[in-house]
Scaffold this motif. Structure first.
Motif, PDB file in Angstrom:
ATOM      1  N   ALA A   1      12.195 -33.835   6.928  1.00 30.07           N
ATOM      2  CA  ALA A   1      13.185 -34.878   6.649  1.00 30.07           C
ATOM      3  C   ALA A   1      14.242 -34.299   5.727  1.00 30.07           C
ATOM      4  O   ALA A   1      13.988 -33.392   4.951  1.00 30.07           O
ATOM      5  CB  ALA A   1      12.510 -36.080   6.003  1.00 30.07           C
ATOM      6  N   TRP A   2      15.422 -34.853   5.816  1.00 33.97           N
ATOM      7  CA  TRP A   2      16.534 -34.432   4.982  1.00 33.97           C
ATOM      8  C   TRP A   2      17.170 -35.675   4.400  1.00 33.97           C
ATOM      9  O   TRP A   2      17.475 -36.616   5.123  1.00 33.97           O
ATOM     10  CB  TRP A   2      17.548 -33.652   5.805  1.00 33.97           C
ATOM     11  CG  TRP A   2      18.788 -33.293   5.051  1.00 33.97           C
ATOM     12  CD1 TRP A   2      19.994 -33.930   5.135  1.00 33.97           C
ATOM     13  CD2 TRP A   2      18.950 -32.256   4.086  1.00 33.97           C
ATOM     14  NE1 TRP A   2      20.894 -33.333   4.278  1.00 33.97           N
ATOM     15  CE2 TRP A   2      20.285 -32.302   3.620  1.00 33.97           C
ATOM     16  CE3 TRP A   2      18.096 -31.289   3.559  1.00 33.97           C
ATOM     17  CZ2 TRP A   2      20.777 -31.425   2.676  1.00 33.97           C
ATOM     18  CZ3 TRP A   2      18.598 -30.413   2.629  1.00 33.97           C
ATOM     19  CH2 TRP A   2      19.912 -30.470   2.184  1.00 33.97           C
ATOM     20  N   LYS A   3      17.341 -35.699   3.097  1.00 41.93           N
ATOM     21  CA  LYS A   3      17.995 -36.823   2.434  1.00 41.93           C
ATOM     22  C   LYS A   3      19.382 -36.337   2.005  1.00 41.93           C
ATOM     23  O   LYS A   3      19.537 -35.637   1.005  1.00 41.93           O
ATOM     24  CB  LYS A   3      17.179 -37.320   1.250  1.00 41.93           C
ATOM     25  CG  LYS A   3      17.694 -38.626   0.691  1.00 41.93           C
ATOM     26  CD  LYS A   3      16.701 -39.232  -0.274  1.00 41.93           C
ATOM     27  CE  LYS A   3      17.200 -40.591  -0.720  1.00 41.93           C
ATOM     28  NZ  LYS A   3      16.265 -41.203  -1.653  1.00 41.93           N
ATOM     29  N   VAL A   4      20.382 -36.690   2.807  1.00 43.10           N
ATOM     30  CA  VAL A   4      21.731 -36.159   2.604  1.00 43.10           C
ATOM     31  C   VAL A   4      22.328 -36.578   1.268  1.00 43.10           C
ATOM     32  O   VAL A   4      23.073 -35.829   0.656  1.00 43.10           O
ATOM     33  CB  VAL A   4      22.654 -36.530   3.780  1.00 43.10           C
ATOM     34  CG1 VAL A   4      23.012 -38.014   3.764  1.00 43.10           C
ATOM     35  CG2 VAL A   4      23.895 -35.660   3.808  1.00 43.10           C
ATOM     36  N   THR A   5      21.970 -37.778   0.788  1.00 39.62           N
ATOM     37  CA  THR A   5      22.550 -38.254  -0.475  1.00 39.62           C
ATOM     38  C   THR A   5      22.103 -37.444  -1.674  1.00 39.62           C
ATOM     39  O   THR A   5      22.789 -37.395  -2.685  1.00 39.62           O
ATOM     40  CB  THR A   5      22.200 -39.738  -0.710  1.00 39.62           C
ATOM     41  OG1 THR A   5      20.774 -39.863  -0.726  1.00 39.62           O
ATOM     42  CG2 THR A   5      22.802 -40.617   0.358  1.00 39.62           C
ATOM     43  N   GLU A   6      20.952 -36.774  -1.557  1.00 39.92           N
ATOM     44  CA  GLU A   6      20.449 -35.957  -2.668  1.00 39.92           C
ATOM     45  C   GLU A   6      20.380 -34.479  -2.327  1.00 39.92           C
ATOM     46  O   GLU A   6      19.913 -33.676  -3.113  1.00 39.92           O
ATOM     47  CB  GLU A   6      19.070 -36.468  -3.094  1.00 39.92           C
ATOM     48  CG  GLU A   6      19.118 -37.889  -3.644  1.00 39.92           C
ATOM     49  CD  GLU A   6      17.743 -38.379  -4.061  1.00 39.92           C
ATOM     50  OE1 GLU A   6      16.868 -37.542  -4.326  1.00 39.92           O
ATOM     51  OE2 GLU A   6      17.568 -39.608  -4.119  1.00 39.92           O
ATOM     52  N   SER A   7      20.808 -34.135  -1.101  1.00 43.92           N
ATOM     53  CA  SER A   7      20.792 -32.739  -0.635  1.00 43.92           C
ATOM     54  C   SER A   7      19.434 -32.084  -0.853  1.00 43.92           C
ATOM     55  O   SER A   7      19.309 -31.011  -1.437  1.00 43.92           O
ATOM     56  CB  SER A   7      21.884 -31.924  -1.321  1.00 43.92           C
ATOM     57  OG  SER A   7      23.148 -32.425  -0.976  1.00 43.92           O
ATOM     58  N   ARG A   8      18.399 -32.749  -0.378  1.00 45.80           N
ATOM     59  CA  ARG A   8      17.056 -32.170  -0.486  1.00 45.80           C
ATOM     60  C   ARG A   8      16.255 -32.492   0.758  1.00 45.80           C
ATOM     61  O   ARG A   8      16.520 -33.457   1.470  1.00 45.80           O
ATOM     62  CB  ARG A   8      16.336 -32.644  -1.740  1.00 45.80           C
ATOM     63  CG  ARG A   8      16.015 -34.121  -1.771  1.00 45.80           C
ATOM     64  CD  ARG A   8      15.346 -34.480  -3.096  1.00 45.80           C
ATOM     65  NE  ARG A   8      15.137 -35.906  -3.167  1.00 45.80           N
ATOM     66  CZ  ARG A   8      13.972 -36.506  -3.036  1.00 45.80           C
ATOM     67  NH1 ARG A   8      12.882 -35.796  -2.847  1.00 45.80           N
ATOM     68  NH2 ARG A   8      13.876 -37.812  -3.112  1.00 45.80           N
ATOM     69  N   ALA A   9      15.289 -31.643   0.988  1.00 52.51           N
ATOM     70  CA  ALA A   9      14.419 -31.815   2.155  1.00 52.51           C
ATOM     71  C   ALA A   9      13.042 -32.226   1.693  1.00 52.51           C
ATOM     72  O   ALA A   9      12.657 -31.948   0.585  1.00 52.51           O
ATOM     73  CB  ALA A   9      14.330 -30.510   2.930  1.00 52.51           C
TER      74      ALA A   9
END
Length: 145
Positions: free
Chosen positions: A137-145
């Motif tokens: 998964a990738w959380k674009v708002t926090e730039s982390r996987a």
């Protein structure tokens, strides 16, 4: 962080991964109740890697043997129920849950395989054998996987 190192399920040993999955009396009872062979001199041992190697490499080639990942999972879940809810799950229920989930997984694989045979893939045939499916998964708002 200070925590009590004693096993929450039996109170008799230090709660290591090996103890929790293989040596703790409720875990041992679940293994004995399962169809997995438990030769006293070879399994379980006091070494986690030896126990895992036994499960990976020394089991008979039998459909019933493929339930061991679920048994490990439900032993872990029983430990967590005890830690977080003070709820004891007896070894028979742990083993039955593992068998039920293993059978459900096997049925799901049969359905998936039959669906694959009905769909033509542009990338070529699916190679036979065991598959390991992963997810990310990738959380674009926090730039982390």
């Amino acid at each position: 962080m200070r925590v009590d190192p004693q096993c929450v399920r039996c109170g008799m040993g230090e709660e290591t991964i090996n103890h929790m999955l293989f040596e703790c009396p409720p875990a041992r009872q679940a293994w004995v109740l399962s169809p997995i062979p438990t030769p006293p001199q070879h399994f379980p041992t006091d070494a986690l890697f030896s126990n895992m190697a036994h499960l990976f490499w020394n089991l008979p080639d039998d459909d019933d043997m493929s339930m061991y990942p679920w048994l490990l999972w439900f032993i872990w879940k029983a430990r967590n129920y005890k830690v977080f809810s003070n709820d004891n799950h007896n070894p028979h229920d742990v083993m039955e849950s593992a068998i039920t989930e293993a059978r459900a997984w096997a049925v799901a694989q049969t359905v998936i395989d039959s669906m694959r045979s009905n769909i033509s893939l542009h990338s070529g045939p699916v190679p036979p054998g065991e598959r390991c499916q992963i997810d990310g998964a990738w959380k674009v708002t926090e730039s982390r996987a």
